[in-house]
Write an enzyme that holds these catalytic residues in place. Structure first.
Site, mmCIF file in Angstrom:
data_model
loop_
_atom_site.group_PDB
_atom_site.id
_atom_site.type_symbol
_atom_site.label_atom_id
_atom_site.label_comp_id
_atom_site.label_asym_id
_atom_site.label_seq_id
_atom_site.Cartn_x
_atom_site.Cartn_y
_atom_site.Cartn_z
ATOM 1 C CG HIS A 136 8.959 7.105 4.707
ATOM 2 N ND1 HIS A 136 10.258 6.956 5.154
ATOM 3 C CD2 HIS A 136 8.574 5.873 4.273
ATOM 4 C CE1 HIS A 136 10.634 5.694 4.987
ATOM 5 N NE2 HIS A 136 9.625 5.017 4.468
ATOM 6 C CD GLU A 137 5.169 4.838 2.506
ATOM 7 O OE1 GLU A 137 5.394 4.224 1.447
ATOM 8 O OE2 GLU A 137 5.548 4.426 3.617
ATOM 9 C CG HIS B 14 9.871 4.595 -0.405
ATOM 10 N ND1 HIS B 14 11.138 4.077 -0.230
ATOM 11 C CD2 HIS B 14 9.217 4.375 0.777
ATOM 12 C CE1 HIS B 14 11.256 3.567 0.986
ATOM 13 N NE2 HIS B 14 10.107 3.740 1.620
ATOM 14 C CD GLU C 161 11.736 1.609 4.315
ATOM 15 O OE1 GLU C 161 11.378 2.717 4.756
ATOM 16 O OE2 GLU C 161 10.989 0.888 3.640
#
Length: 266
Positions: free
Chosen positions: A124-125, A128, A187
């Protein structure tokens, strides 16, 4: 206040604005080149390494490195070396920065119970960064601060410097006490891209729902730092549940090729 639109337009004209599309087709305004945003990421990462205690536990570092390296190995630019650092802290948190930097706090490892759940967060990070969300956030900070000078005036009472504001825009608000949160669309994009990355790297995407359920149990209603600006737990879990039919085939195709399983240490 009447001058604000003029100042914003002037900032756009002087900076060389680039409008592009995000992975889900959103319009993004990016004011910084990839080289500039990578330099910001590298500078912020060095600052954090000076502020935080870096873990010297070889087994713990090997475990986090293993998960992170499998995630980054499936990126489009897999030749980019990623610097992975574990920080000794009770924070239930992790982050990724442009230029190939990943930070994981030991507090997260108490909630992410296995390699698949840790891969959920790291994927997820990293997503980004891959989706230019960092550039988008720093660009937004520059625009809304009209060249950062007005931001200094607005934040002066809190002692937030330009560097700190950039760090906050890069997703490091917990380090500087000021947060410029990612939007829900960003997100959701990171969730979609992150769970696909973990599946392609041979991590079980069904564990992503378990991870966010674990997160929801931490810290009462507010949850841990990692969730401070994120969508609701239920909404996120619902979206990930709907995605399983798309990503499970990727996992089934890749899991047999994984030669190095990542073993969590006690």
């Amino acid at each position: 206040m009447k001058l604000l639109p003029v100042l914003l337009l002037s900032t756009l004209a002087l900076t060389g604005c680039v409008t592009t599309e995000s992975p889900t087709g959103r319009n993004q305004i990016l004011l910084f080149s990839s080289q500039e945003i990578d330099q910001m990421g590298a500078s912020s990462f060095e600052q954090i390494k000076k502020q935080e205690k870096v873990s010297q536990d070889p087994k713990l570092n090997a475990y986090v490195d293993c998960v992170a390296n499998r995630i980054t190995s499936v990126l489009p630019k897999s030749n980019l070396p990623w610097d992975v650092v574990v920080f000794e802290s009770d924070q239930v948190n992790a982050f990724a920065l442009p230029g190939g930097h990943i930070g994981v706090y030991t507090g997260l490892l108490k909630v992410a119970e296995n390699e698949d759940q840790l891969a959920t967060v790291i994927g997820h990070e990293v997503a980004h960064v891959l989706a230019n969300h960092s550039n988008e956030q720093v660009s937004r900070a520059k625009l809304t601060g009209t060249g950062m000078q007005l931001a200094d005036v607005a934040l002066g009472a809190g002692g937030v410097s330009n560097k700190d504001l950039y760090m906050a825009a890069l997703g490091l608000g917990t380090q500087v006490g000021f947060i410029l949160p990612y939007g829900r669309e960003q997100e959701s994009e990171a969730d979609v891209m992150g769970v696909e990355l973990m599946a392609r790297a041979g991590f079980d995407p069904s564990q992503s729902m378990v991870l966010w359920q674990n997160m929801a149990k931490q810290g009462g209603e507010q949850g841990p730092e990692l969730l401070s600006t994120h969508p609701s737990h239920g909404h996120r879990i619902d979206e990930l549940t709907q995605m399983q039919s798309q990503v499970m085939p990727l996992y089934q195709a890749s899991k047999g090729q994984v030669q190095n399983r990542c073993q969590k240490t006690k």
